[in-house]
Design a protein around this motif. Sequence first.
Motif, PDB file in Angstrom:
ATOM      1  N   ARG A 110       0.834  -1.207   0.000  1.00  0.00           N
ATOM      2  CA  ARG A 110       0.000   0.000   0.000  1.00  0.00           C
ATOM      3  C   ARG A 110       0.867   1.256   0.000  1.00  0.00           C
ATOM      4  N   TYR A 161      -2.282   2.299 -13.757  1.00  0.00           N
ATOM      5  CA  TYR A 161      -2.374   3.745 -13.898  1.00  0.00           C
ATOM      6  C   TYR A 161      -1.422   4.417 -12.912  1.00  0.00           C
ATOM      7  N   GLN A 175      -1.206   7.938 -10.817  1.00  0.00           N
ATOM      8  CA  GLN A 175      -1.958   9.134 -10.451  1.00  0.00           C
ATOM      9  C   GLN A 175      -1.089  10.031  -9.584  1.00  0.00           C
ATOM     10  N   PRO A 195      -6.006   9.860 -13.235  1.00  0.00           N
ATOM     11  CA  PRO A 195      -5.127   8.722 -13.545  1.00  0.00           C
ATOM     12  C   PRO A 195      -4.604   8.782 -14.970  1.00  0.00           C
ATOM     13  N   LEU A 212      -2.150   2.710  -9.485  1.00  0.00           N
ATOM     14  CA  LEU A 212      -3.446   2.060  -9.391  1.00  0.00           C
ATOM     15  C   LEU A 212      -3.526   0.914 -10.380  1.00  0.00           C
ATOM     16  N   PHE A 266     -11.192  -0.979  -9.349  1.00  0.00           N
ATOM     17  CA  PHE A 266      -9.868  -0.499  -8.983  1.00  0.00           C
ATOM     18  C   PHE A 266      -9.404  -1.105  -7.672  1.00  0.00           C
ATOM     19  N   GLY A 267      -8.103  -1.289  -7.559  1.00  0.00           N
ATOM     20  CA  GLY A 267      -7.499  -1.624  -6.288  1.00  0.00           C
ATOM     21  C   GLY A 267      -7.332  -0.366  -5.454  1.00  0.00           C
ATOM     22  N   GLU A 268      -6.863  -0.533  -4.219  1.00  0.00           N
ATOM     23  CA  GLU A 268      -6.679   0.603  -3.319  1.00  0.00           C
ATOM     24  C   GLU A 268      -5.491   1.465  -3.724  1.00  0.00           C
ATOM     25  N   ARG A 317       0.974   3.685  -2.900  1.00  0.00           N
ATOM     26  CA  ARG A 317       1.505   5.053  -2.859  1.00  0.00           C
ATOM     27  C   ARG A 317       3.015   5.000  -2.761  1.00  0.00           C
ATOM     28  N   GLY A 319      -8.295   7.385  -0.576  1.00  0.00           N
ATOM     29  CA  GLY A 319      -8.935   6.100  -0.838  1.00  0.00           C
ATOM     30  C   GLY A 319      -8.790   5.650  -2.270  1.00  0.00           C
ATOM     31  N   GLY A 320      -9.253   4.477  -2.517  1.00  0.00           N
ATOM     32  CA  GLY A 320      -9.219   3.943  -3.864  1.00  0.00           C
ATOM     33  C   GLY A 320     -10.334   4.528  -4.707  1.00  0.00           C
ATOM     34  N   ILE A 321     -10.405   4.085  -5.924  1.00  0.00           N
ATOM     35  CA  ILE A 321     -11.412   4.574  -6.864  1.00  0.00           C
ATOM     36  C   ILE A 321     -12.528   3.544  -6.965  1.00  0.00           C
ATOM     37  N   PHE A 361      -9.191   9.856 -19.143  1.00  0.00           N
ATOM     38  CA  PHE A 361      -9.749  10.363 -17.898  1.00  0.00           C
ATOM     39  C   PHE A 361      -9.789  11.875 -17.892  1.00  0.00           C
TER      40      PHE A 361
END
Lengths: 114, 107
Positions: free
Chosen positions: A9, A35, A37, A43, A91, A105-107, A110, B41-43, B97
């Motif tokens: 994460r 992606y 971001q 993204p 992502l 999407f996953g979390e 970072r 948070g996630g998307i 996007f």
Amino acid sequence: EAGVAQSPRYKIIEKRQSVAFWCNPISGHATLYWYQQILGQGPKLLIQFQNNGVVDDSQLPKDRFSAERLKGVDSTLKIQPAKLEDSAVYLCASSRTTSTGELFFGEGSRLTVL
Amino acid sequence: KNEVEQSPQNLTAQEGEFITINCSYSVGISALHWLQQHPGGGIVSLFMLSSGKKKHGRLIATINIQEKHSSLHITASHPRDSAVYICAAGGADGLTFGKGTHLIIQP
């Protein structure tokens, strides 16, 4: 139904080091996306896989980024060597089909490059 | 290549207000996605639509294919709706996007 799993994460590295991110998409989803971001932006697609084949990697900085999805399921994204501007959330998303399929999407992972 | 524009970029409203977020795109598409991203948070995918209108709870999404325009509406807005809302246009060259709309709903 389990969602898209990503790890780690959070990751902090120094510039010029390497890092790898892992993604496990939803079972049965043929399409997998990575992606990038950057804070405050939408993204940006890095790479799209259809099963284990690459559909689009036109925005992937291939001198330092690589990605694979060897068995058409899990995928890894690697950055080597990392630069400061690579600090972002990475992502992973999957869909049953291509761009007309609902996205999951996953979390996100970072990355901070110091 | 498709260009996706969202407006407004930032929106602050009071709880209970009706919210509209707009998305326009330049090239014909096969599907338009509305996504929600909470801070840190996630998307989450809210809607995927290719024509007409979809409703889920207090959220409504519409699309006008001829005008290349989609809107996301939130009725009876609530502070928990505070998030970034992103539209993504899906076409022959994949997904494009928008930059997102940062929505804050104040109690």
